[in-house]
Design a protein around this motif. Sequence first.
Motif, PDB file in Angstrom:
ATOM      1  N   UNK A  37      38.978  32.935  38.276  1.00  0.00           N
ATOM      2  CA  UNK A  37      38.301  33.120  39.554  1.00  0.00           C
ATOM      3  C   UNK A  37      38.658  34.470  40.175  1.00  0.00           C
ATOM      4  N   UNK A  38      39.952  34.814  40.186  1.00  0.00           N
ATOM      5  CA  UNK A  38      40.385  36.075  40.799  1.00  0.00           C
ATOM      6  C   UNK A  38      39.813  37.272  40.055  1.00  0.00           C
ATOM      7  N   UNK A  39      39.765  37.202  38.735  1.00  0.00           N
ATOM      8  CA  UNK A  39      39.199  38.295  37.938  1.00  0.00           C
ATOM      9  C   UNK A  39      37.713  38.454  38.237  1.00  0.00           C
ATOM     10  N   UNK A  40      36.998  37.334  38.308  1.00  0.00           N
ATOM     11  CA  UNK A  40      35.577  37.384  38.624  1.00  0.00           C
ATOM     12  C   UNK A  40      35.349  37.944  40.028  1.00  0.00           C
ATOM     13  N   UNK A  41      36.114  37.456  41.009  1.00  0.00           N
ATOM     14  CA  UNK A  41      35.930  37.871  42.404  1.00  0.00           C
ATOM     15  C   UNK A  41      36.260  39.345  42.603  1.00  0.00           C
ATOM     16  N   UNK A  42      37.251  39.855  41.888  1.00  0.00           N
ATOM     17  CA  UNK A  42      37.606  41.269  42.044  1.00  0.00           C
ATOM     18  C   UNK A  42      36.597  42.194  41.379  1.00  0.00           C
ATOM     19  N   UNK A  43      35.749  41.657  40.506  1.00  0.00           N
ATOM     20  CA  UNK A  43      34.749  42.487  39.824  1.00  0.00           C
ATOM     21  C   UNK A  43      33.338  42.319  40.381  1.00  0.00           C
ATOM     22  N   UNK A  44      33.192  41.626  41.512  1.00  0.00           N
ATOM     23  CA  UNK A  44      31.883  41.510  42.151  1.00  0.00           C
ATOM     24  C   UNK A  44      31.457  42.903  42.603  1.00  0.00           C
ATOM     25  N   UNK A  50      32.724  41.218  47.797  1.00  0.00           N
ATOM     26  CA  UNK A  50      34.014  41.349  47.122  1.00  0.00           C
ATOM     27  C   UNK A  50      35.162  41.284  48.131  1.00  0.00           C
ATOM     28  N   UNK A  51      34.988  41.915  49.306  1.00  0.00           N
ATOM     29  CA  UNK A  51      36.036  41.891  50.323  1.00  0.00           C
ATOM     30  C   UNK A  51      36.191  40.505  50.945  1.00  0.00           C
ATOM     31  N   UNK A  52      35.088  39.794  51.114  1.00  0.00           N
ATOM     32  CA  UNK A  52      35.174  38.425  51.621  1.00  0.00           C
ATOM     33  C   UNK A  52      35.848  37.505  50.600  1.00  0.00           C
ATOM     34  N   UNK A  53      35.517  37.684  49.333  1.00  0.00           N
ATOM     35  CA  UNK A  53      36.168  36.894  48.284  1.00  0.00           C
ATOM     36  C   UNK A  53      37.646  37.235  48.181  1.00  0.00           C
ATOM     37  N   UNK A  54      38.009  38.483  48.479  1.00  0.00           N
ATOM     38  CA  UNK A  54      39.419  38.888  48.448  1.00  0.00           C
ATOM     39  C   UNK A  54      40.231  38.099  49.471  1.00  0.00           C
ATOM     40  N   UNK A  55      39.600  37.741  50.593  1.00  0.00           N
ATOM     41  CA  UNK A  55      40.289  36.924  51.592  1.00  0.00           C
ATOM     42  C   UNK A  55      40.627  35.541  51.052  1.00  0.00           C
TER      43      UNK A  55
END
Length: 181
Positions: A37-44, A50-55
């Motif tokens: 999940x973290x790998x996918x979210x950081x590559x959006x 991407x910044x919202x997913x980083x939260x």
Amino acid sequence: MFENIREDIRYARRVNTRSWWGTFTDPGTQAVLTYRFCHWASNVRVPVIRQLLALVYFPLQAIHRLLSGVFIATRAEFGPGLVIHGWVGVFLPACKYGHHVIVEQGVLLNWGCKGVGDEARFGPGSKVVKPVRIGNRSKIGANSVVYRDVPDDCTVIGNPARVILGPGWKAAKKKAQEKKV
């Protein structure tokens, strides 16, 4: 991402021979799912999303690292079929890993690792301390310390790790004898 997760779970069930419930409650599988999940979210690609997913993924990743003792770098690139057997003290830095990699507890790879091949297996407590490449279908024995590249289809053990099985063991043995002379 979902194809990799399906293969991770399928391979974890095959290797661990557990039920669906046992597979999902295993901390090693949870570490792999968190990494995916973290790998996918950081590559959006969309910066705001991407910044919202980083939260979401920064706290999730931090909490999971704290509870499970597994550090998988977000920038690491794993093929499908990653299995973490024993989940305490695992450190996997950013590099390219092949498919169907099995990691036991206490495994440490150096930040400068050049890459890990397909179907590699790391025994409990094994360490890779220099920037080396681990070949396809290679096995690193328990408590081994790897200083040199590991060729394909080999098994290495010891400190420093030496090839004991595989196509490269004769060449490695001959090279070691030449150094002694």
